[in-house]
Motif scaffolding. Sequence first.
Motif, PDB file in Angstrom:
ATOM      1  N   LEU A  38       4.791  -6.384   2.903  1.00 28.84           N
ATOM      2  CA  LEU A  38       5.581  -6.682   1.702  1.00 28.84           C
ATOM      3  C   LEU A  38       4.772  -6.413   0.438  1.00 28.84           C
ATOM      4  O   LEU A  38       5.315  -5.905  -0.550  1.00 28.84           O
ATOM      5  CB  LEU A  38       6.065  -8.127   1.719  1.00 28.84           C
ATOM      6  N   SER A  39       3.487  -6.750   0.455  1.00 29.92           N
ATOM      7  CA  SER A  39       2.641  -6.496  -0.716  1.00 29.92           C
ATOM      8  C   SER A  39       2.510  -5.006  -1.005  1.00 29.92           C
ATOM      9  O   SER A  39       2.471  -4.587  -2.161  1.00 29.92           O
ATOM     10  CB  SER A  39       1.248  -7.113  -0.512  1.00 29.92           C
ATOM     11  N   ILE A  40       2.454  -4.194   0.036  1.00 38.51           N
ATOM     12  CA  ILE A  40       2.411  -2.738  -0.151  1.00 38.51           C
ATOM     13  C   ILE A  40       3.738  -2.246  -0.701  1.00 38.51           C
ATOM     14  O   ILE A  40       3.782  -1.454  -1.652  1.00 38.51           O
ATOM     15  CB  ILE A  40       2.039  -2.033   1.169  1.00 38.51           C
ATOM     16  N   LEU A  41       4.841  -2.716  -0.120  1.00 38.66           N
ATOM     17  CA  LEU A  41       6.162  -2.288  -0.591  1.00 38.66           C
ATOM     18  C   LEU A  41       6.406  -2.688  -2.038  1.00 38.66           C
ATOM     19  O   LEU A  41       7.091  -1.982  -2.782  1.00 38.66           O
ATOM     20  CB  LEU A  41       7.261  -2.877   0.302  1.00 38.66           C
ATOM     21  N   LEU A 136      15.111  -3.513  -5.453  1.00 42.70           N
ATOM     22  CA  LEU A 136      14.397  -3.846  -4.222  1.00 42.70           C
ATOM     23  C   LEU A 136      13.992  -5.309  -4.294  1.00 42.70           C
ATOM     24  O   LEU A 136      13.337  -5.732  -5.249  1.00 42.70           O
ATOM     25  CB  LEU A 136      13.160  -2.953  -4.059  1.00 42.70           C
ATOM     26  N   MET A 137      14.410  -6.093  -3.290  1.00 43.90           N
ATOM     27  CA  MET A 137      14.061  -7.514  -3.219  1.00 43.90           C
ATOM     28  C   MET A 137      13.253  -7.738  -1.949  1.00 43.90           C
ATOM     29  O   MET A 137      13.695  -7.394  -0.853  1.00 43.90           O
ATOM     30  CB  MET A 137      15.322  -8.380  -3.209  1.00 43.90           C
ATOM     31  N   LEU A 138      12.062  -8.321  -2.120  1.00 44.26           N
ATOM     32  CA  LEU A 138      11.142  -8.558  -1.011  1.00 44.26           C
ATOM     33  C   LEU A 138      10.874 -10.049  -0.914  1.00 44.26           C
ATOM     34  O   LEU A 138      10.390 -10.657  -1.877  1.00 44.26           O
ATOM     35  CB  LEU A 138       9.836  -7.794  -1.255  1.00 44.26           C
ATOM     36  N   ALA A 168      14.402  -6.842   1.934  1.00 45.66           N
ATOM     37  CA  ALA A 168      13.535  -6.938   3.110  1.00 45.66           C
ATOM     38  C   ALA A 168      12.912  -8.322   3.141  1.00 45.66           C
ATOM     39  O   ALA A 168      12.436  -8.823   2.120  1.00 45.66           O
ATOM     40  CB  ALA A 168      12.448  -5.871   3.074  1.00 45.66           C
ATOM     41  N   CYS A 169      12.920  -8.924   4.323  1.00 39.83           N
ATOM     42  CA  CYS A 169      12.382 -10.274   4.497  1.00 39.83           C
ATOM     43  C   CYS A 169      11.397 -10.292   5.649  1.00 39.83           C
ATOM     44  O   CYS A 169      11.746  -9.887   6.763  1.00 39.83           O
ATOM     45  CB  CYS A 169      13.492 -11.266   4.820  1.00 39.83           C
TER      46      CYS A 169
END
Length: 193
Positions: A38-41, A136-138, A168-169
């Motif tokens: 998630l940190s990369i995305l 984009l929601m992470l 993305a979760c």
Amino acid sequence: MIKSFGDVHVLQGVSLTVERGEITAIVGRSGSGKSTLLSILSGYLPPTSGTLENPSEALEVSVCPAVPAFPDGLTAREVLDLTVRIKHQQPNPLERDELLKRLGLQDLYDRVTSELSGGERQRLAVARCLIVDASLMLLDEPTAQLDHRNAQRVIDLLADAAWRAAVACATHDAQLIRQARAFYSLDIGRHVG
């Protein structure tokens, strides 16, 4: 995509697509690299090798961390209004209050965040992620501290959000995984749509 920290390879051979219209669940055992992915995305952490198509610099990204933190002394309403302003968007009090109500936080509008329970803080962190107009929601473990009813409230809102943004979760929650239309398992390195 690969991410290494020194000699430790946290992610190897990751190929993931997150699309609007569906929730993508990122699953795997603890320590498998879900939060790192998630940190990369999100653009906070670069991959050691590999590339991101549609890198997050070109997207408006909204993030919900696993451990929410809020500025001292702000109420739930003020946290959401500040979040919107930081994103250079105009606060909408009706939308804000409806979002808090759907998360079961209507009685806590004017309570400072330091007075909220862990589950209430988690739901407020989800609201903070969803209140902005992002493509984009992470979300990292968005239902981890929640009982079944409040987890379902979050899942319902994520399903609604997926129609306007890619969602993305990272999760262990079977309830959320069942709602997802796609998932990526870091344990087996596979994307299933």
